[in-house]
Each structure stands twice: as structure tokens, then as C-alpha cells.
Design a protein around this motif. Structure first.
Motif, PDB file in Angstrom:
ATOM      1  N   UNK A   1      32.845  11.970  34.181  1.00  0.00           N
ATOM      2  CA  UNK A   1      34.202  12.510  34.144  1.00  0.00           C
ATOM      3  C   UNK A   1      34.199  14.013  33.887  1.00  0.00           C
ATOM      4  N   UNK A   2      33.312  14.470  33.014  1.00  0.00           N
ATOM      5  CA  UNK A   2      33.232  15.902  32.738  1.00  0.00           C
ATOM      6  C   UNK A   2      32.837  16.682  33.987  1.00  0.00           C
ATOM      7  N   UNK A   3      31.954  16.111  34.799  1.00  0.00           N
ATOM      8  CA  UNK A   3      31.548  16.757  36.051  1.00  0.00           C
ATOM      9  C   UNK A   3      32.749  16.882  36.994  1.00  0.00           C
ATOM     10  N   UNK A   4      33.497  15.780  37.154  1.00  0.00           N
ATOM     11  CA  UNK A   4      34.685  15.819  38.008  1.00  0.00           C
ATOM     12  C   UNK A   4      35.738  16.773  37.459  1.00  0.00           C
ATOM     13  N   UNK A   5      35.864  16.792  36.143  1.00  0.00           N
ATOM     14  CA  UNK A   5      36.831  17.690  35.511  1.00  0.00           C
ATOM     15  C   UNK A   5      36.463  19.143  35.761  1.00  0.00           C
ATOM     16  N   UNK A   6      35.173  19.447  35.706  1.00  0.00           N
ATOM     17  CA  UNK A   6      34.721  20.822  35.960  1.00  0.00           C
ATOM     18  C   UNK A   6      35.106  21.254  37.371  1.00  0.00           C
ATOM     19  N   UNK A   7      34.915  20.378  38.345  1.00  0.00           N
ATOM     20  CA  UNK A   7      35.278  20.691  39.725  1.00  0.00           C
ATOM     21  C   UNK A   7      36.784  20.926  39.846  1.00  0.00           C
ATOM     22  N   UNK A   8      37.549  20.021  39.236  1.00  0.00           N
ATOM     23  CA  UNK A   8      39.005  20.122  39.306  1.00  0.00           C
ATOM     24  C   UNK A   8      39.508  21.397  38.621  1.00  0.00           C
ATOM     25  N   UNK A   9      38.931  21.683  37.475  1.00  0.00           N
ATOM     26  CA  UNK A   9      39.385  22.856  36.726  1.00  0.00           C
ATOM     27  C   UNK A   9      39.002  24.148  37.432  1.00  0.00           C
ATOM     28  N   UNK A  10      37.846  24.187  38.083  1.00  0.00           N
ATOM     29  CA  UNK A  10      37.441  25.364  38.841  1.00  0.00           C
ATOM     30  C   UNK A  10      38.432  25.653  39.963  1.00  0.00           C
ATOM     31  N   UNK A  11      38.873  24.597  40.645  1.00  0.00           N
ATOM     32  CA  UNK A  11      39.881  24.770  41.699  1.00  0.00           C
ATOM     33  C   UNK A  11      41.179  25.285  41.120  1.00  0.00           C
ATOM     34  N   UNK A  12      41.522  24.790  39.935  1.00  0.00           N
ATOM     35  CA  UNK A  12      42.761  25.230  39.303  1.00  0.00           C
ATOM     36  C   UNK A  12      42.686  26.710  38.904  1.00  0.00           C
ATOM     37  N   UNK A  13      41.554  27.137  38.375  1.00  0.00           N
ATOM     38  CA  UNK A  13      41.394  28.537  37.981  1.00  0.00           C
ATOM     39  C   UNK A  13      41.543  29.449  39.192  1.00  0.00           C
ATOM     40  N   UNK A  14      40.962  29.023  40.325  1.00  0.00           N
ATOM     41  CA  UNK A  14      41.109  29.809  41.558  1.00  0.00           C
ATOM     42  C   UNK A  14      42.570  29.875  41.981  1.00  0.00           C
ATOM     43  N   UNK A  15      43.284  28.744  41.882  1.00  0.00           N
ATOM     44  CA  UNK A  15      44.697  28.722  42.254  1.00  0.00           C
ATOM     45  C   UNK A  15      45.518  29.606  41.319  1.00  0.00           C
ATOM     46  N   UNK A  16      45.243  29.514  40.032  1.00  0.00           N
ATOM     47  CA  UNK A  16      45.987  30.321  39.062  1.00  0.00           C
ATOM     48  C   UNK A  16      45.745  31.814  39.281  1.00  0.00           C
ATOM     49  N   UNK A  17      44.496  32.192  39.542  1.00  0.00           N
ATOM     50  CA  UNK A  17      44.195  33.601  39.810  1.00  0.00           C
ATOM     51  C   UNK A  17      44.953  34.090  41.041  1.00  0.00           C
ATOM     52  N   UNK A  18      45.057  33.218  42.047  1.00  0.00           N
ATOM     53  CA  UNK A  18      45.810  33.571  43.255  1.00  0.00           C
ATOM     54  C   UNK A  18      47.283  33.791  42.918  1.00  0.00           C
ATOM     55  N   UNK A  19      47.843  32.916  42.112  1.00  0.00           N
ATOM     56  CA  UNK A  19      49.250  33.048  41.718  1.00  0.00           C
ATOM     57  C   UNK A  19      49.475  34.333  40.938  1.00  0.00           C
ATOM     58  N   UNK A  20      48.604  34.598  39.970  1.00  0.00           N
ATOM     59  CA  UNK A  20      48.779  35.769  39.104  1.00  0.00           C
ATOM     60  C   UNK A  20      48.556  37.086  39.838  1.00  0.00           C
ATOM     61  N   UNK A  21      47.861  37.037  40.968  1.00  0.00           N
ATOM     62  CA  UNK A  21      47.609  38.271  41.724  1.00  0.00           C
ATOM     63  C   UNK A  21      48.871  38.812  42.379  1.00  0.00           C
TER      64      UNK A  21
END
Length: 281
Positions: A239-259
Motif C-alpha cells: 500500500x505504501x508503494x501505491x500511495x507513493x505513486x499516487x502522491x507523486x502524481x498529486x504533487x505534480x498536479x498541485x505544482x501545475x495548479x500553483x504555477x
């Protein structure tokens, strides 16, 4: 087992909610009713079987934990929840039981309608559901399984207790945890009217501005913090592995929004009455 907490803030809606529970076409279920009102009038009916408890200074998560524990020890095979300001369709329990018998699923999710504080319909069948069975981790990145429209096998939700106070979006966290290796059935039929108040920070919102967006981003971050805490405690490497993948995608999305926050908010405006908060971010 059906679990609900009737708290003072929603007192004006209690009777509507209670009536919808007592008018179920299938009433062979346990109703675990919690209230912080010492003078609460518990209905005297044979069915459903009402198990009432007065509670004081307990958080919503603690009350849900207690309800699941009671249902588990009473032998309830499945458990569901209802907010004390929402309204169940008269055939909800009957429909649930029929589908559960047919498909023997771990988690059952149905559609819902949203209504405003006065009971006026906002939107019918707010999710794009198929009447379909899903397995494994399909629901890992979905967020359309709230407490009001999801039914769980009691054993699997009991096994993740207690619900920690660190959680912010507890219903979303639970479906993330439980859907990894489970069989989920979705039904497009709406079986509940969910009351979407104007001051709700989560749900359909007609207010889209920088303050609102900042709140949604913060909620999403805390959601991942809570999941990370849970999986670390359980030492669940998969689950931690899957969470890491999901969270990485979220960080990329958030950075895009904040830009380009202004540009992003501008793009959202045409859809503000139609999309859910989790879809917007």
C-alpha cells in the motif's frame, strides 16, 4: 447495521432523516443511533431494531468506531452510515440486501442526489456510475464513496479500527484502504438525498476562489498524510508503494495548479455548478 449520530447542529433535520429510516420497505436491520441529547425521544418500534446510546464529548470518528464495533459484535454482516441531515430512499435497505445477496461483494456503492438546506434538489445522480463489479485496486484513486452511499462488509471495516483523529477525509481514506484487494459493486440508482449546505467546504460548491482552492489543496495533502500514517502503522509495504505513486502524481498536479492559480480558477468557472470538489482539484 445502520449507524448514525444525531447531533445538535442538525436537529432541525432529525425527523426527516428518522422518518426515512423507519419507512424502509425492508426493516430487518439493526439501527445504531447515537445522540448527545439527553431528552432524545427514541422511537418505540419492533423493526428496525434500534440500539440507542447517549454520547458525550466523543468525536464523529469515535462514534463511528463505536458503531462498527457494536455491529460487529452483534453479528451484522454489513454496515452502512447516514448523516442525521440526509434522507434515505424508502427502498434503500431492500435494494442493498438484494444486490449483496446476488453479487456477494465486499463493498457496495450507490449513486446519490444532492439537496440544499431547504430540501430543494440540486443535482440528481451526481456520479457517472455503471452497474458494475470492480476488483482489486480500481477504486484506489476514486473518491465517490462517501459514508452515506457506501456499504461495507462489517469484518473488513472492523479490522481497520480505530479511526484515527489525524484523518480529514475519513470516508475517502477508508475506500483507499479497503479497495486495494476487494470486490466492489457500483449501482447507478440514487438511494439517498445528501444535504449540501452552502457553507460546506467539501461537496458541490458554487464558490470558487483562491481561499477555497487553498483549502482543497490542504485537505488533499492531509488526506495523503493520514493514509501514510495508517499504512506505516500497519507496515503495509504494498500500500505504501501505491500511495507513493499516487502522491507523486498529486504533487505534480498541485505544482501545475500553483504555477497559474488565476488561470486554473478561470478554467473551473464554467463547471462550478456541476463538478465535485475532488474533481476540481
Amino acid at each position: 447495521g445502520l449507524i448514525s449520530s444525531f447531533h445538535e447542529l442538525s436537529k432541525q433535520y432529525h425527523q426527516d432523516c428518522l422518518d426515512s429510516i423507519l419507512k424502509q420497505t425492508e426493516n430487518n436491520f439493526h439501527f445504531y443511533l447515537f445522540s448527545e441529547d439527553l431528552r432524545f425521544g427514541v422511537p418505540k418500534v419492533e423493526r428496525p431494531k434500534i440500539i440507542y446510546e447517549y454520547v458525550h464529548n466523543l468525536s464523529p470518528r469515535q462514534i463511528k468506531t463505536r458503531g462498527v464495533q457494536k455491529a460487529y459484535h452483534d453479528g451484522c454482516q454489513y454496515v452502512c452510515f447516514i448523516d442525521s441531515d440526509d434522507i434515505m430512499s424508502e427502498n434503500k435497505m431492500d435494494t442493498i440486501m438484494n444486490y449483496i445477496k446476488e453479487f456477494n461483494v465486499d463493498i457496495f456503492i450507490h449513486n446519490l442526489n444532492t439537496i440544499d438546506s431547504a430540501g430543494k434538489l440540486i443535482k440528481s445522480r451526481i456520479f457517472n456510475f455503471e452497474d458494475e463489479v470492480y476488483e482489486n485496486s480500481y477504486y484506489w484513486d476514486k473518491n465517490n464513496a462517501g459514508f452515506g452511499n457506501t456499504i461495507y462488509k462489517t469484518e473488513i471495516i472492523y479490522n481497520i479500527l480505530p479511526f484515527h483523529e489525524i484523518s480529514v477525509t475519513l470516508d475517502w481514506e477508508i475506500i483507499n484502504i479497503l479497495s486495494l484487494d476487494r470486490k466492489v459493486y457500483t449501482l447507478d440508482e440514487s438511494l439517498i438525498d445528501y444535504r449540501q449546505h452552502e457553507n460546506n467546504s467539501i461537496g458541490i460548491s458554487g464558490i470558487i476562489n483562491k481561499q477555497w482552492l487553498s483549502l482543497q489543496l490542504n485537505i488533499r495533502d492531509k488526506h495523503y498524510d493520514a493514509l501514510d500514517y495508517y499504512f506505516q502503522m500497519r507496515q503495509n509495504k504494498h500500500a505504501l508503494y501505491n500511495l507513493h505513486i499516487q502522491r507523486t502524481k498529486w504533487i505534480e498536479k498541485k505544482d501545475f495548479i500553483l504555477s497559474d492559480i488565476d488561470g486554473y480558477l478561470s478554467e473551473l468557472q464554467p463547471y462550478k455548478e456541476k463538478l465535485l470538489w475532488q474533481e476540481l482539484v
